[in-house]
Design a protein around this motif. Structure first.
Motif, PDB file in Angstrom:
ATOM      1  N   SER A  59       0.838  -1.192   0.000  1.00 17.64           N
ATOM      2  CA  SER A  59       0.000   0.000   0.000  1.00 17.64           C
ATOM      3  C   SER A  59       0.878   1.247   0.000  1.00 17.64           C
ATOM      4  CB  SER A  59      -0.930   0.000   1.213  1.00 17.64           C
ATOM      5  OG  SER A  59      -0.161  -0.048   2.382  1.00 17.64           O
ATOM      6  N   VAL A  60       0.238   2.383  -0.232  1.00 19.92           N
ATOM      7  CA  VAL A  60       0.957   3.657  -0.226  1.00 19.92           C
ATOM      8  C   VAL A  60       0.158   4.649   0.610  1.00 19.92           C
ATOM      9  CG1 VAL A  60      -0.045   4.233  -2.480  1.00 19.92           C
ATOM     10  CG2 VAL A  60       1.930   5.488  -1.673  1.00 19.92           C
ATOM     11  N   HIS A  97       0.368   8.804   2.613  1.00 22.08           N
ATOM     12  CA  HIS A  97       1.001  10.109   2.765  1.00 22.08           C
ATOM     13  C   HIS A  97       1.091  10.341   4.266  1.00 22.08           C
ATOM     14  CE1 HIS A  97       0.703  14.698   1.763  1.00 22.08           C
ATOM     15  NE2 HIS A  97       1.941  14.294   1.921  1.00 22.08           N
ATOM     16  N   LEU A 108       3.494  10.763  -3.333  1.00 26.82           N
ATOM     17  CA  LEU A 108       2.262   9.975  -3.234  1.00 26.82           C
ATOM     18  C   LEU A 108       1.679   9.715  -4.619  1.00 26.82           C
ATOM     19  CD1 LEU A 108       0.097   8.824  -1.214  1.00 26.82           C
ATOM     20  CD2 LEU A 108      -1.105  10.991  -1.545  1.00 26.82           C
ATOM     21  N   GLN A 109       1.617  10.763  -5.444  1.00 24.59           N
ATOM     22  CA  GLN A 109       1.060  10.615  -6.799  1.00 24.59           C
ATOM     23  C   GLN A 109       1.890   9.640  -7.631  1.00 24.59           C
ATOM     24  OE1 GLN A 109      -1.797  11.724  -7.178  1.00 24.59           O
ATOM     25  NE2 GLN A 109      -1.836  13.148  -5.467  1.00 24.59           N
ATOM     26  N   TYR A 119       3.798   7.109  -6.600  1.00 23.69           N
ATOM     27  CA  TYR A 119       3.599   5.720  -6.144  1.00 23.69           C
ATOM     28  C   TYR A 119       2.207   5.216  -6.497  1.00 23.69           C
ATOM     29  CZ  TYR A 119       8.004   5.088  -3.685  1.00 23.69           C
ATOM     30  OH  TYR A 119       9.332   4.930  -3.391  1.00 23.69           O
ATOM     31  N   ARG A 120       1.204   6.081  -6.369  1.00 25.80           N
ATOM     32  CA  ARG A 120      -0.153   5.643  -6.710  1.00 25.80           C
ATOM     33  C   ARG A 120      -0.224   5.235  -8.168  1.00 25.80           C
ATOM     34  NH1 ARG A 120      -4.074   9.812  -3.471  1.00 25.80           N
ATOM     35  NH2 ARG A 120      -4.353   8.509  -1.630  1.00 25.80           N
ATOM     36  N   ARG A 141      -3.098   2.554  -8.219  1.00 25.98           N
ATOM     37  CA  ARG A 141      -4.109   2.847  -7.201  1.00 25.98           C
ATOM     38  C   ARG A 141      -4.838   4.135  -7.579  1.00 25.98           C
ATOM     39  NH1 ARG A 141      -2.142  -0.657  -3.036  1.00 25.98           N
ATOM     40  NH2 ARG A 141      -1.695  -2.346  -4.454  1.00 25.98           N
ATOM     41  N   VAL A 149      -6.285   7.847  -7.558  1.00 30.39           N
ATOM     42  CA  VAL A 149      -5.700   9.068  -6.998  1.00 30.39           C
ATOM     43  C   VAL A 149      -6.699   9.729  -6.056  1.00 30.39           C
ATOM     44  CG1 VAL A 149      -4.657  11.286  -7.562  1.00 30.39           C
ATOM     45  CG2 VAL A 149      -4.401   9.341  -9.100  1.00 30.39           C
TER      46      VAL A 149
END
Ligand code: AR6
Length: 171
Positions: free
Chosen positions: A6-7, A9, A160-161, A163-164, A169, A171
């Motif tokens: 998972s990711v 912030h 975050l962006q 990795y998503r 995943r 946004v």
């Protein structure tokens, strides 16, 4: 993609996981960035234990207790300094992720959070580093029997962006 990846912030020092990974330097005696934040929150006992470890080579990883942090352990790894990409940086960065995972599995940990190793003070371009991080973790865990949940802990919205997108995943 594995549901165990998972990711988020977040500030990694806030995470109550089995282990957080520290982007340290070869001395393991503390520094700025995430390393400084981890030592501040863990308290001085962490430095005492780190002093007993005799440093850490680039790409390698060593485990300590986490003291006053909400995590149980800290896995200290040393990322490469970015020198333009022709000094084996990608291999060394991948080794940081793989050696941290190896330690986590050896200690039967079930949850592990990584910061974006080398992308701050060490200057690694964030997109390239994120691609290596995801490939290394997915490649390492693929086909292994394990119970480890891995979180990529991004300190910036930009990371975050990235990795998503890599993990497909929303946004
Ligand atoms: N939680 C999560 N990520 C963080 C946090 C935090 N509290 N603070 C910073 N980051 P850096 P490096 C992110 O510079 O590039 C130290 O002096 C940050 O936004 O901490 O591997 C060591 O002692 C970035 O994405 O580590 C070494 O000398 C990522 O953590 C040197 O810096 C890594 O940035 C290591 O440099």
């Amino acid at each position: 993609m594995s549901p165990k990846i998972s990711v988020i912030h977040a500030d990694i020092t806030e995470l109550a996981v089995d282990a957080i990974v520290n982007a340290a330097n070869a001395s393991l005696l503390g520094g700025g960035g995430v390393d400084g934040a981890i030592h501040r929150r863990a308290g001085p006992e962490l430095l005492v234990e780190c002093r007993s470890l005799g440093g850490c080579a680039t790409g390698d990883a060593k485990l300590t207790k986490a003291y006053r942090l909400p995590a149980k352990y800290v896995i200290h790894t040393v990322g490469p300094v970015w020198r333009g990409g022709r000094e084996n940086e990608a291999t060394l960065l991948s080794a940081c992720y793989r050696n941290s995972l190896r330690l986590a599995l050896a200690h039967r940990l079930e949850s592990l959070a990584f910061p974006c190793i080398s992308t701050g003070i060490y200057g690694y371009p964030p997109r390239e580093a994120a691609a290596i991080a995801v490939d290394s973790v997915v490649g390492f865990l693929d086909g292994q029997a394990h119970r480890l949940a891995v979180t990529f802990c991004c300190f910036s919205e930009a990371d975050l962006q990235i990795y998503r997108a890599l993990l497909n995943r929303p946004v």
